[in-house]
Design a protein around this motif. Structure first.
Motif, mmCIF file in Angstrom:
data_model
loop_
_atom_site.group_PDB
_atom_site.id
_atom_site.type_symbol
_atom_site.label_atom_id
_atom_site.label_comp_id
_atom_site.label_asym_id
_atom_site.label_seq_id
_atom_site.Cartn_x
_atom_site.Cartn_y
_atom_site.Cartn_z
ATOM 1 N N SER A 78 30.327 1.401 7.220
ATOM 2 C CA SER A 78 31.930 1.409 6.366
ATOM 3 C C SER A 78 32.501 0.544 7.378
ATOM 4 N N LEU A 79 32.832 0.078 8.175
ATOM 5 C CA LEU A 79 33.407 -0.927 9.528
ATOM 6 C C LEU A 79 33.494 -2.830 8.665
ATOM 7 N N HIS A 121 35.173 5.719 3.374
ATOM 8 C CA HIS A 121 34.692 4.954 3.915
ATOM 9 C C HIS A 121 35.128 5.490 5.642
ATOM 10 N N ASP A 122 34.489 6.709 6.316
ATOM 11 C CA ASP A 122 34.236 7.340 7.801
ATOM 12 C C ASP A 122 34.085 5.830 8.676
ATOM 13 N N LEU A 123 35.862 5.458 9.006
ATOM 14 C CA LEU A 123 34.898 4.581 10.311
ATOM 15 C C LEU A 123 35.151 5.166 11.289
ATOM 16 N N SER A 156 31.056 -2.692 14.626
ATOM 17 C CA SER A 156 31.299 -3.220 13.752
ATOM 18 C C SER A 156 30.056 -3.308 13.083
ATOM 19 N N LEU A 168 40.388 4.911 2.041
ATOM 20 C CA LEU A 168 39.525 5.025 3.829
ATOM 21 C C LEU A 168 39.460 6.643 3.172
ATOM 22 N N LEU A 222 35.055 -3.659 5.444
ATOM 23 C CA LEU A 222 36.299 -3.676 5.744
ATOM 24 C C LEU A 222 36.276 -4.888 6.695
ATOM 25 N N SER A 276 28.545 0.219 11.916
ATOM 26 C CA SER A 276 29.170 1.344 10.836
ATOM 27 C C SER A 276 29.137 0.116 9.364
ATOM 28 N N CYS A 311 44.206 3.154 12.512
ATOM 29 C CA CYS A 311 42.307 2.981 12.467
ATOM 30 C C CYS A 311 41.783 2.196 12.477
ATOM 31 N N ALA A 312 41.294 2.403 10.800
ATOM 32 C CA ALA A 312 41.423 0.852 9.940
ATOM 33 C C ALA A 312 42.178 -0.307 10.448
ATOM 34 N N HIS A 329 41.493 -2.100 13.931
ATOM 35 C CA HIS A 329 39.356 -2.607 13.974
ATOM 36 C C HIS A 329 39.689 -4.017 13.551
#
Length: 199
Positions: free
Chosen positions: A62-63, A42-44, A57, A39, A66, A60, A93-94, A97
């Motif tokens: 990165s999202l 990876h800027d979520l 999603s 993380l 993930l 982004s 936060c990760a 999601h």
């Protein structure tokens, strides 16, 4: 096995990242396919209420990455430093999601660094999160302290042999749980369906 490690520290250098990297090397030596989702790189976006996450999603990269990695994984490692006796906000936060579609009937290993005094409390909080997602947290966890590491070339490395052994035990238990749960209650089918939805 496909194993996803989510590294939840923004520190650089980071003792938690060193634990995550040691876990990745240990699992790879056992022949597993390991993905380290760090993380720090990876800027979520912030998680939003249920029903709105699909638009986030898709906007982004990165999202999306993930969610796809989580859907494809047979098992997980969650790694976090201790912040105010709990786990980090970026890891929260990760995980916010993701849903039980990615985690149901899959094992999760928990590890983290507790600084000078050490603490397992963040891992107990994460165990509760795993249960809410219908995942199975391993009984073996790794809670390190600052003096378990040495700073070399600007990065922390684990130098306490007891922690290295403990990481090995955690990884072996994770793989054993994954083997037992791999086909349980259609977990693989649900993950494939989720990945297809996001394609």
């Amino acid at each position: 096995m496909e194993i996803l490690i989510i590294q939840g520290s923004l520190g650089n250098p980071s003792r938690t990242a060193a634990l995550a990297e040691l876990s990745a090397r240990t699992l790879a030596r056992e022949g597993h396919r390991v993905r380290l989702f760090d993380l720090r790189v990876h800027d979520l976006p912030w998680a939003v209420p249920y029903g709105e996450e699909e638009s986030w999603s898709r906007s982004s990269p990165s999202l999306r990455e993930l969610i796809r990695a989580a859907a494809a994984a047979d098992a997980f490692v969650w790694a976090s430093p201790v912040y105010h006796n709990s786990y980090s906000g970026v890891l929260k936060c990760a995980l916010d999601h993701l849903t039980e579609r990615e985690f149901r009937d899959k094992p999760v290993a928990l590890c983290g660094d507790g600084g000078r005094r050490g603490s397992e409390q963040p891992l107990e909080h994460l165990r509760t999160v795993a249960r809410s997602l219908h995942a199975c947290a391993t009984s073996v966890v790794v809670a390190s302290r600052a003096d378990d590491f040495t700073l070399k070339d600007g990065q922390y490395v684990v130098t306490n042999q007891e922690i290295t052994v403990r990481v090995g035990e955690m990884c072996r238990q994770l793989a054993a749980f994954a083997e037992l749960l791999r086909g349980s209650a259609g977990a693989v089918l649900r993950s494939a369906q989720r990945a297809e939805e996001l394609a």
